[in-house]
Design a protein around this motif. Sequence first.
Motif, PDB file in Angstrom:
ATOM      1  N   GLY A   1       0.791  -1.220   0.000  1.00  0.00           N
ATOM      2  CA  GLY A   1       0.000   0.000   0.000  1.00  0.00           C
ATOM      3  C   GLY A   1       0.821   1.265   0.000  1.00  0.00           C
ATOM      4  N   THR A   2       2.085   1.180  -0.418  1.00  0.00           N
ATOM      5  CA  THR A   2       2.982   2.334  -0.403  1.00  0.00           C
ATOM      6  C   THR A   2       3.575   2.559  -1.793  1.00  0.00           C
ATOM      7  N   ALA A   3       4.452   3.558  -1.889  1.00  0.00           N
ATOM      8  CA  ALA A   3       5.183   3.817  -3.127  1.00  0.00           C
ATOM      9  C   ALA A   3       6.645   3.403  -2.985  1.00  0.00           C
ATOM     10  N   THR A   4       6.939   2.611  -1.957  1.00  0.00           N
ATOM     11  CA  THR A   4       8.322   2.251  -1.634  1.00  0.00           C
ATOM     12  C   THR A   4       8.628   0.830  -2.072  1.00  0.00           C
ATOM     13  N   ASP A   5       9.798   0.643  -2.662  1.00  0.00           N
ATOM     14  CA  ASP A   5      10.225  -0.682  -3.102  1.00  0.00           C
ATOM     15  C   ASP A   5      11.194  -1.303  -2.109  1.00  0.00           C
ATOM     16  N   ALA A   6      11.102  -2.618  -1.964  1.00  0.00           N
ATOM     17  CA  ALA A   6      12.094  -3.358  -1.191  1.00  0.00           C
ATOM     18  C   ALA A   6      13.404  -3.389  -1.971  1.00  0.00           C
ATOM     19  N   ARG A   7      14.487  -3.617  -1.267  1.00  0.00           N
ATOM     20  CA  ARG A   7      15.798  -3.679  -1.922  1.00  0.00           C
ATOM     21  C   ARG A   7      15.892  -4.885  -2.848  1.00  0.00           C
TER      22      ARG A   7
ATOM     23  N   ALA B   1       2.444  -5.856  10.480  1.00  0.00           N
ATOM     24  CA  ALA B   1       3.386  -5.364  11.481  1.00  0.00           C
ATOM     25  C   ALA B   1       4.312  -4.274  10.945  1.00  0.00           C
ATOM     26  N   ALA B   2       4.254  -4.012   9.650  1.00  0.00           N
ATOM     27  CA  ALA B   2       5.207  -3.065   9.059  1.00  0.00           C
ATOM     28  C   ALA B   2       4.954  -1.637   9.501  1.00  0.00           C
ATOM     29  N   GLN B   3       3.692  -1.250   9.605  1.00  0.00           N
ATOM     30  CA  GLN B   3       3.325   0.086  10.067  1.00  0.00           C
ATOM     31  C   GLN B   3       1.863   0.033  10.495  1.00  0.00           C
ATOM     32  N   SER B   4       1.407   1.075  11.167  1.00  0.00           N
ATOM     33  CA  SER B   4       0.036   1.051  11.653  1.00  0.00           C
ATOM     34  C   SER B   4      -0.948   1.094  10.495  1.00  0.00           C
ATOM     35  N   LEU B   5      -1.984   0.285  10.582  1.00  0.00           N
ATOM     36  CA  LEU B   5      -3.037   0.262   9.581  1.00  0.00           C
ATOM     37  C   LEU B   5      -4.037   1.353   9.924  1.00  0.00           C
ATOM     38  N   ALA B   6      -4.291   2.249   8.983  1.00  0.00           N
ATOM     39  CA  ALA B   6      -5.180   3.372   9.282  1.00  0.00           C
ATOM     40  C   ALA B   6      -5.904   3.837   8.035  1.00  0.00           C
ATOM     41  N   ALA B   7      -7.095   4.409   8.266  1.00  0.00           N
ATOM     42  CA  ALA B   7      -7.870   5.012   7.189  1.00  0.00           C
ATOM     43  C   ALA B   7      -7.505   6.481   7.092  1.00  0.00           C
ATOM     44  N   ASP B   8      -7.265   6.959   5.866  1.00  0.00           N
ATOM     45  CA  ASP B   8      -6.974   8.366   5.626  1.00  0.00           C
ATOM     46  C   ASP B   8      -8.040   8.887   4.673  1.00  0.00           C
TER      47      ASP B   8
ATOM     48  N   GLU C   1     -10.990   8.641   2.471  1.00  0.00           N
ATOM     49  CA  GLU C   1     -11.678   7.543   1.801  1.00  0.00           C
ATOM     50  C   GLU C   1     -10.767   6.360   1.530  1.00  0.00           C
ATOM     51  N   ILE C   2      -9.491   6.459   1.876  1.00  0.00           N
ATOM     52  CA  ILE C   2      -8.519   5.405   1.597  1.00  0.00           C
ATOM     53  C   ILE C   2      -8.104   4.712   2.891  1.00  0.00           C
ATOM     54  N   PHE C   3      -8.032   3.381   2.858  1.00  0.00           N
ATOM     55  CA  PHE C   3      -7.522   2.614   3.984  1.00  0.00           C
ATOM     56  C   PHE C   3      -6.200   1.974   3.591  1.00  0.00           C
ATOM     57  N   ASP C   4      -5.134   2.388   4.254  1.00  0.00           N
ATOM     58  CA  ASP C   4      -3.828   1.735   4.141  1.00  0.00           C
ATOM     59  C   ASP C   4      -3.282   1.693   2.713  1.00  0.00           C
TER      60      ASP C   4
END
Length: 382
Positions: free
Chosen positions: A269-275, A314-321, A323-326
């Motif tokens: 759910g992010t714009a970040t890539d794993a190594r 467990a990676a980060q807190s799950l939250a609604a922002d 209309e979007i959730f996580d």
Amino acid sequence: MRFSADFDTLIERFSPHRSDPLAIAVSGGSDSLALLYLAHDWALRVDRTLLILTVDHQLRSESADEALAVSELSSALGHRHETLVWAHPQPGQATARRARYELLANAAREHGARVLLTGHTFDDVVETAMIRRRRGVRDVSIAGPALAAPVPAWPQGRSVTLVRPLIGATRSAFRKLLQSRGQSWVDDPSNLKLEYERVRVRQFLARHPQLAGIAGTYVRSCQVARSERQNVLARELIKIGVDQSGLIDTGAAEMSSELLRLLMRCASGTATDARETGIRQLLATLTRQGQRQTLGGAWVQRAKESYLIGRDPAAQSLAADGEIFDGRFIHDPAADLPPAKDLPFLVRQSAPPGSHWRELISERLAHLALCYQTPLLNPVQT
């Protein structure tokens, strides 16, 4: 110089509805101002609406005046303009870039624009290639910014395509265009600061034009090779299945580290890539059915003939922002997501609250595939 039929093809691909505006990021520098003039001429010819967006990072005292100058030029050309202010400015080019794309994506979506145009030139592409090569990159990803890609901000950039129509031509050509129209431009002082690697590379290439020419030829060949590889990747992306709980099943797709990187990004759910090294190690480790490993905000489990991929709660807190959730679900009154207890065990802990949520992962993967299937076009006719 003008936009060619290839530009028409690009816009038709990503923004076919003529009532939708095209958003353009204009800073006041030569590249983005040239983009504004080219887009202005095109819009008059085809009767499309432009939305001009300027980000004021508030990192320099002159930035507000520069944004005002772009606003006045946009008004003179007959286009709507908005200045987007970075409310909490922080130093650092990477931080500013992330904030800039978030602001631009939010504004584009708010006005119904499905395309965001930016003024990256071929010079930018070559500079990026040199930087990546110095960092050890040796594959075709060295080719730098692509012609079309999802906006690199998530979830702000959902469904908005970043199109860079100028990447086939040089900055000097666009400055000649501006000079022919009597238009001045702003040179950002940060473009002269040697503490930035890009500035050092730019000045090095300027001192060695022959080497710059060789680098340009090499980069063009890498662009062709990358386009071919992305077409292959797109064919695998469309084989991926995502159920309503957000669980990804790779199905018949042929797994590669690059495909897994994209799937894990979407699952997190992010714009970040794993190594890359971690992804390769993960693929080498998951050899038996049922083995599972977490990395980069996602988990990957080996199934009988595929891989299952989901969000690591467990990676980060799950939250609604809003209309979007996580970054994975959007609120939809028509949706009917089963209660968490009825969802597959692997996704229960990362499920949104309530039932009125629709997963966004499948749409995100489809958008990636559409961008990757974009042919190598030449939008600027010189």
